[in-house]
Design a protein around this motif. Structure first.
Motif, PDB file in Angstrom:
ATOM      1  N   GLN A 196      -3.602   2.574  -3.607  1.00 31.47           N
ATOM      2  CA  GLN A 196      -2.659   1.488  -3.912  1.00 31.47           C
ATOM      3  C   GLN A 196      -2.650   1.103  -5.390  1.00 31.47           C
ATOM      4  OE1 GLN A 196      -3.036  -2.040  -4.468  1.00 31.47           O
ATOM      5  NE2 GLN A 196      -5.264  -2.110  -4.638  1.00 31.47           N
ATOM      6  N   THR A 197      -3.659   1.484  -6.172  1.00 33.92           N
ATOM      7  CA  THR A 197      -3.620   1.205  -7.612  1.00 33.92           C
ATOM      8  C   THR A 197      -3.109   2.401  -8.420  1.00 33.92           C
ATOM      9  OG1 THR A 197      -5.936   1.866  -7.853  1.00 33.92           O
ATOM     10  CG2 THR A 197      -5.498  -0.483  -7.507  1.00 33.92           C
ATOM     11  N   GLY A 198      -2.694   3.468  -7.742  1.00 31.90           N
ATOM     12  CA  GLY A 198      -2.112   4.603  -8.448  1.00 31.90           C
ATOM     13  C   GLY A 198      -2.957   5.850  -8.493  1.00 31.90           C
ATOM     14  N   ALA A 199      -4.159   5.822  -7.923  1.00 29.92           N
ATOM     15  CA  ALA A 199      -4.997   7.019  -7.900  1.00 29.92           C
ATOM     16  C   ALA A 199      -4.359   8.088  -7.016  1.00 29.92           C
ATOM     17  CB  ALA A 199      -6.389   6.685  -7.389  1.00 29.92           C
ATOM     18  N   MET A 205       0.837  -1.197   0.000  1.00 30.34           N
ATOM     19  CA  MET A 205       0.000   0.000   0.000  1.00 30.34           C
ATOM     20  C   MET A 205       0.873   1.248   0.000  1.00 30.34           C
ATOM     21  SD  MET A 205      -3.160  -0.877   2.594  1.00 30.34           S
ATOM     22  CE  MET A 205      -2.157  -1.273   4.009  1.00 30.34           C
ATOM     23  N   LYS A 206       0.379   2.303  -0.642  1.00 32.37           N
ATOM     24  CA  LYS A 206       1.136   3.553  -0.683  1.00 32.37           C
ATOM     25  C   LYS A 206       1.124   4.229   0.681  1.00 32.37           C
ATOM     26  CE  LYS A 206       1.002   5.056  -5.440  1.00 32.37           C
ATOM     27  NZ  LYS A 206       0.740   6.181  -6.304  1.00 32.37           N
ATOM     28  N   LYS A 207       2.186   4.944   0.932  1.00 35.65           N
ATOM     29  CA  LYS A 207       2.271   5.680   2.178  1.00 35.65           C
ATOM     30  C   LYS A 207       1.527   6.995   2.061  1.00 35.65           C
ATOM     31  CE  LYS A 207       4.129   4.809   5.969  1.00 35.65           C
ATOM     32  NZ  LYS A 207       3.314   4.160   7.015  1.00 35.65           N
ATOM     33  N   ALA A 208       0.712   7.288   3.048  1.00 37.60           N
ATOM     34  CA  ALA A 208       0.007   8.557   3.099  1.00 37.60           C
ATOM     35  C   ALA A 208       0.946   9.630   3.624  1.00 37.60           C
ATOM     36  CB  ALA A 208      -1.196   8.437   4.028  1.00 37.60           C
ATOM     37  N   PRO A 209       0.571  10.905   3.451  1.00 34.26           N
ATOM     38  CA  PRO A 209       1.319  11.957   4.122  1.00 34.26           C
ATOM     39  C   PRO A 209       1.356  11.642   5.620  1.00 34.26           C
ATOM     40  CG  PRO A 209      -0.274  12.884   2.592  1.00 34.26           C
ATOM     41  CD  PRO A 209      -0.543  11.430   2.650  1.00 34.26           C
ATOM     42  N   GLN A 210       2.530  11.480   6.177  1.00 37.05           N
ATOM     43  CA  GLN A 210       2.663  10.938   7.523  1.00 37.05           C
ATOM     44  C   GLN A 210       2.192  11.899   8.597  1.00 37.05           C
ATOM     45  OE1 GLN A 210       4.271   7.961   9.372  1.00 37.05           O
ATOM     46  NE2 GLN A 210       2.917   7.382   7.711  1.00 37.05           N
ATOM     47  N   LYS A 211       1.307  11.378   9.450  1.00 39.57           N
ATOM     48  CA  LYS A 211       0.936  12.055  10.680  1.00 39.57           C
ATOM     49  C   LYS A 211       1.180  11.041  11.788  1.00 39.57           C
ATOM     50  CE  LYS A 211      -2.737  15.004   8.824  1.00 39.57           C
ATOM     51  NZ  LYS A 211      -4.168  15.321   8.894  1.00 39.57           N
ATOM     52  N   PRO A 212       1.855  11.426  12.833  1.00 39.61           N
ATOM     53  CA  PRO A 212       2.124  10.451  13.901  1.00 39.61           C
ATOM     54  C   PRO A 212       0.827   9.995  14.562  1.00 39.61           C
ATOM     55  CG  PRO A 212       2.708  12.685  14.589  1.00 39.61           C
ATOM     56  CD  PRO A 212       2.379  12.768  13.135  1.00 39.61           C
ATOM     57  N   TYR A 213       0.748   8.711  14.856  1.00 37.94           N
ATOM     58  CA  TYR A 213      -0.393   8.208  15.614  1.00 37.94           C
ATOM     59  C   TYR A 213       0.132   7.289  16.712  1.00 37.94           C
ATOM     60  CZ  TYR A 213       0.107   4.457  12.095  1.00 37.94           C
ATOM     61  OH  TYR A 213       0.587   3.487  11.258  1.00 37.94           O
ATOM     62  N   PRO A 214      -0.628   7.125  17.775  1.00 36.06           N
ATOM     63  CA  PRO A 214      -0.137   6.388  18.956  1.00 36.06           C
ATOM     64  C   PRO A 214       0.268   4.957  18.632  1.00 36.06           C
ATOM     65  CG  PRO A 214      -2.130   7.621  19.471  1.00 36.06           C
ATOM     66  CD  PRO A 214      -1.956   7.708  17.987  1.00 36.06           C
ATOM     67  N   TRP A 215       1.254   4.449  19.366  1.00 39.93           N
ATOM     68  CA  TRP A 215       1.798   3.113  19.145  1.00 39.93           C
ATOM     69  C   TRP A 215       0.745   2.025  19.290  1.00 39.93           C
ATOM     70  CZ3 TRP A 215       1.170  -0.384  23.010  1.00 39.93           C
ATOM     71  CH2 TRP A 215       0.872   0.134  24.284  1.00 39.93           C
ATOM     72  N   TYR A 216      -0.271   2.279  20.126  1.00 43.63           N
ATOM     73  CA  TYR A 216      -1.226   1.208  20.403  1.00 43.63           C
ATOM     74  C   TYR A 216      -2.133   0.901  19.204  1.00 43.63           C
ATOM     75  CZ  TYR A 216      -3.845   5.430  21.856  1.00 43.63           C
ATOM     76  OH  TYR A 216      -4.415   6.674  21.916  1.00 43.63           O
ATOM     77  N   TYR A 217      -2.014   1.676  18.122  1.00 42.50           N
ATOM     78  CA  TYR A 217      -2.730   1.329  16.895  1.00 42.50           C
ATOM     79  C   TYR A 217      -1.994   0.262  16.080  1.00 42.50           C
ATOM     80  CZ  TYR A 217      -6.176   5.115  17.232  1.00 42.50           C
ATOM     81  OH  TYR A 217      -7.209   5.921  17.621  1.00 42.50           O
ATOM     82  N   ARG A 218      -0.739   0.004  16.419  1.00 46.55           N
ATOM     83  CA  ARG A 218       0.059  -0.941  15.634  1.00 46.55           C
ATOM     84  C   ARG A 218      -0.563  -2.340  15.575  1.00 46.55           C
ATOM     85  NH1 ARG A 218       2.933   1.726  11.992  1.00 46.55           N
ATOM     86  NH2 ARG A 218       4.215   3.366  12.945  1.00 46.55           N
ATOM     87  N   PRO A 219      -1.004  -2.913  16.697  1.00 48.31           N
ATOM     88  CA  PRO A 219      -1.637  -4.240  16.607  1.00 48.31           C
ATOM     89  C   PRO A 219      -2.859  -4.243  15.679  1.00 48.31           C
ATOM     90  CG  PRO A 219      -1.068  -3.749  18.877  1.00 48.31           C
ATOM     91  CD  PRO A 219      -0.845  -2.484  18.093  1.00 48.31           C
ATOM     92  N   LEU A 220      -3.648  -3.152  15.711  1.00 51.00           N
ATOM     93  CA  LEU A 220      -4.801  -3.061  14.822  1.00 51.00           C
ATOM     94  C   LEU A 220      -4.349  -3.021  13.366  1.00 51.00           C
ATOM     95  CD1 LEU A 220      -7.824  -2.701  14.305  1.00 51.00           C
ATOM     96  CD2 LEU A 220      -7.521  -0.231  14.669  1.00 51.00           C
ATOM     97  N   GLU A 221      -3.282  -2.278  13.098  1.00 52.65           N
ATOM     98  CA  GLU A 221      -2.756  -2.212  11.732  1.00 52.65           C
ATOM     99  C   GLU A 221      -2.281  -3.587  11.268  1.00 52.65           C
ATOM    100  OE1 GLU A 221       0.469   0.316   9.051  1.00 52.65           O
ATOM    101  OE2 GLU A 221       0.645   0.310  11.234  1.00 52.65           O
TER     102      GLU A 221
END
Length: 300
Positions: free
Chosen positions: A167-170, A1-17
């Motif tokens: 992710q398809t280039g849009a 997947m393409k990377k979005a413009p990065q905004k920091p988000y809390p570490w506890y979202y990592r398991p969900l990701e």
């Protein structure tokens, strides 16, 4: 997947990701089993926005019996559950598979308008699988596909959903930058897609018309942008053919050349009529949990 413009988000979202990314790698046949579970939870457990769903259906289909409305609500929840896993699958679906699953029977409608050398507005809605419109459009059109979106407030979901959508280039254009984007690309053959069935709150953005037996407000942006930039407009109908397969049919609403009245709304009216026909043909496939009619027309 393409990377979005990065905004920091809390570490506890990592398991969900990690969990969501892992699910995305499962075959759709397996994900539809997961969707069956989602359906039971939403329809019978959480009763997700049940009052909104039933009110919208009753007002939109006054000719149906209460038993038919209840059955239609269940069909909506089943479609919505399947839609969620189809959107998640964007994290791992190939361009070839997406092209197989989203059939465009009349691409010549768009190619003819793009040949004029300027932008084309593509108006979609929350019917069928709207998230596959821009992603599948990028498969068909390559780098000429752009989509207007409203950034999410939650930084994790903004990052994750952005990557799914691109992710398809849009390319995604924040809603606030729509005008700037059209000015920058006014001499390029590009498609800018917008979901045009939101509920506008500002009076200067509203066009009221009878829609599904109710006075309904629509955004007037398409009329204003088409008049300002002389860009053609197409309606994008995305109809489910069977589980996981859709047809994306294009209908020309404006050729970009005919004179438009300065304060007219013929494009928005044409959009409303096309969408109404699509909903009536496949009522369970619309987003009935959305508070589409939360604003009421003020009569003097």
């Amino acid at each position: 997947m393409k990377k979005a413009p990065q905004k920091p988000y809390p570490w506890y979202y990592r398991p969900l990701e990690w969990m969501l990314t892992g699910l995305a790698h499962l075959p759709l046949s397996v994900l539809y089993v997961v969707a069956d579970g989602f359906y039971l939870v939403m329809a019978y457990g959480l009763r997700y926005r049940k009052r909104v769903v039933l009110t919208n259906l009753r007002n939109s289909f006054p000719e149906k019996t209460e038993a038919q409305i209840q059955h239609l609500a269940k069909d909506f929840y089943r479609h919505f559950a399947e839609l969620l896993v189809e959107i998640l699958k964007l994290g791992d679906i190939s361009a070839a598979e997406l092209k197989q699953r989203v059939h465009m029977p009349n691409p010549e409608v768009l190619e003819k308008l793009l040949a004029k050398g300027g932008p084309v507005l593509a108006l979609g809605s929350h019917a069928g699988n709207w998230e596959w419109i821009i992603t599948a459009g990028a498969v068909w059109l390559g780098p000429r596909a752009d989509g207007v979106y409203k950034p999410l407030a939650n930084p994790f979901f903004e990052d994750f959903v952005y990557r799914l959508r691109t992710q398809t280039g849009a390319r995604l254009v924040p809603m606030r930058d729509t005008l700037r984007h059209l000015v920058r690309h006014r001499n390029e053959g590009r498609v800018l897609s917008m979901l045009s069935d939101q509920s506008p709150s500002r009076a200067d953005q509203q066009y009221w018309t009878q829609f599904l037996h109710q006075e309904t407000a629509f955004y007037t942006g398409a009329d204003k942008l088409a008049a300002q930039f002389h860009c053609p407009v197409v309606y994008v109908s995305i109809r489910r053919q069977r589980r996981g397969y859709y047809e994306m049919r294009l209908v020309e609403l404006y050729d970009g050349e005919t004179s438009l009245p300065k304060d007219g709304h013929q494009i928005t009216e044409a959009f409303a009529r096309q969408l109404e026909r699509d909903i009536q043909a496949a009522p369970a496939d619309y987003l009935w949990s959305h508070r589409r009619w939360k604003h009421k027309m003020v009569k003097w």
